[in-house]
Design an enzyme around this catalytic site. Structure first.
Site: not given
Ligand code: PMM
Length: 306
Positions: A243, A282
């Site tokens: 991020k 994640r």
């Molecule tokens: N961040 C993203 C997408 N989905 N789901 C959860 N549970 N927590 C998060 O912090 C989250 C998510 C956004 O970023 P990506 O591009 O890494 O998917």
């Protein structure tokens, strides 16, 4: 560890799609390890994801990436078909399902435990039908109240992520006096709506929603106060991977680190989150986080020498 290296028996690293191993019995949430923090690998089936440069825009490349993560040891594979970055274009549920369902089916068939990353209840329902086991609602129930009914009727674990506004408005809503206390209070409010819809406490997994209506300093403050999220009494998931606040931290000569240059910092956050008892992280690059989880578990173990 290079999560894109082919796992043993999956063909050479240059092969676009690892050879599918024999189908395995369906993985179950109840069988996940409970003695360490879990690692959730991210597969964004999107042409425009900020964090992986839209590498997995086709079903084949997304399946290959998911299988590599699974064979490398990821506990859960999180499949999403809509970019959540601020300012991203909306994707219709039909298009989203066209992207994610074949990927979910293939990963489930291979024995992976899959979560569906969506803000649409119809996509979550189709994903559960295709074998996904977990609903990851990044809207924090702000988009479709039907999500609560689906979580209640399906009894699937539900990841409740803190967010204000939507992809277009969230950046302007990052105003807090005490970010940790306000995030906890807002999550508690949504959690009560889930209870009212018939969702049980054990189903709920809490996520602070790093980057969702939070600026860099607020993300760090949330990470410094993860224990406050524990006070809600649910499992906690941390999603810091690649991020922007990590890119800012790693700025060199005025140049913000690119998303793919943020994986070592992500693994450091994994180690800290795991040491503090997070249920799961994640991440895009699962190998270093699996190692970080082992380090944290060993550090937390009782001393055995004099
Ligand atoms: N961040 C993203 C997408 N989905 N789901 C959860 N549970 N927590 C998060 O912090 C989250 C998510 C956004 O970023 P990506 O591009 O890494 O998917």
């Amino acid at each position: 560890m290079d999560s894109l290296a082919a796992a043993p028996g999956t063909g050479p690293a240059t092969s676009p799609l690892p050879v599918l191993r024999k189908p395995r019995p369906a993985a179950r949430f109840e069988d996940l390890p409970t003695d360490r923090t879990l690692v959730m690998g991210i597969v964004n089936v999107t042409p425009d994801s900020f964090s992986d440069g839209g590498q997995h825009g086709t079903a084949d490349s997304a399946i290959a990436a998911g299988l590599r993560m699974f064979y490398a040891g990821a506990d859960i594979i999180d499949v999403g078909g809509e970019s959540t970055r601020p300012g991203a274009e909306d994707v219709s549920p039909e298009e989203e399902q066209r992207r994610v369902i074949p990927v979910i089916e293939a990963l489930v068939k291979a024995g992976a435990l899959v979560s569906i990353d969506t803000i649409h209840a119809s996509t979550a329902a189709a994903a559960l039908q295709a074998g996904a086991a977990i609903i990851n609602d990044v809207s924090g129930l702000t988009m479709e109240p039907e999500m609560a009914e689906l979580a209640a009727s399906s009894k699937a674990p539900y990841i409740l992520t803190h967010r204000r506004g939507d992809a277009r408005t969230m950046n302007s809503l990052a105003e807090y006096k005490d970010v940790a206390a306000e995030v906890v209070a807002e999550l508690a409010g949504v959690r009560d709506k889930l209870y009212a819809a018939g969702v049980s406490p054990e189903q709920i997994i809490i996520d602070p929603g790093l980057g969702f209506a939070k600026n860099d300093a607020q993300n760090w403050e949330l990470l410094q106060n993860l224990d406050q999220l524990d006070s809600l009494g649910h499992k906690v998931l941390v999603g810091a991977s690649r991020k922007r606040f990590l890119g800012t931290l790693l700025t060199v000569a005025g140049k913000t680190a690119a998303p793919q240059e943020r994986d070592a910092a992500t693994a450091a956050i994994t180690a800290i989150s795991a040491y503090r008892g997070a249920w799961a992280v994640r991440v895009h690059d699962v190998g270093p986080s699996l190692d970080a989880v082992k380090v944290a578990a060993r550090m937390a173990a009782p001393r055995t020498s004099q």
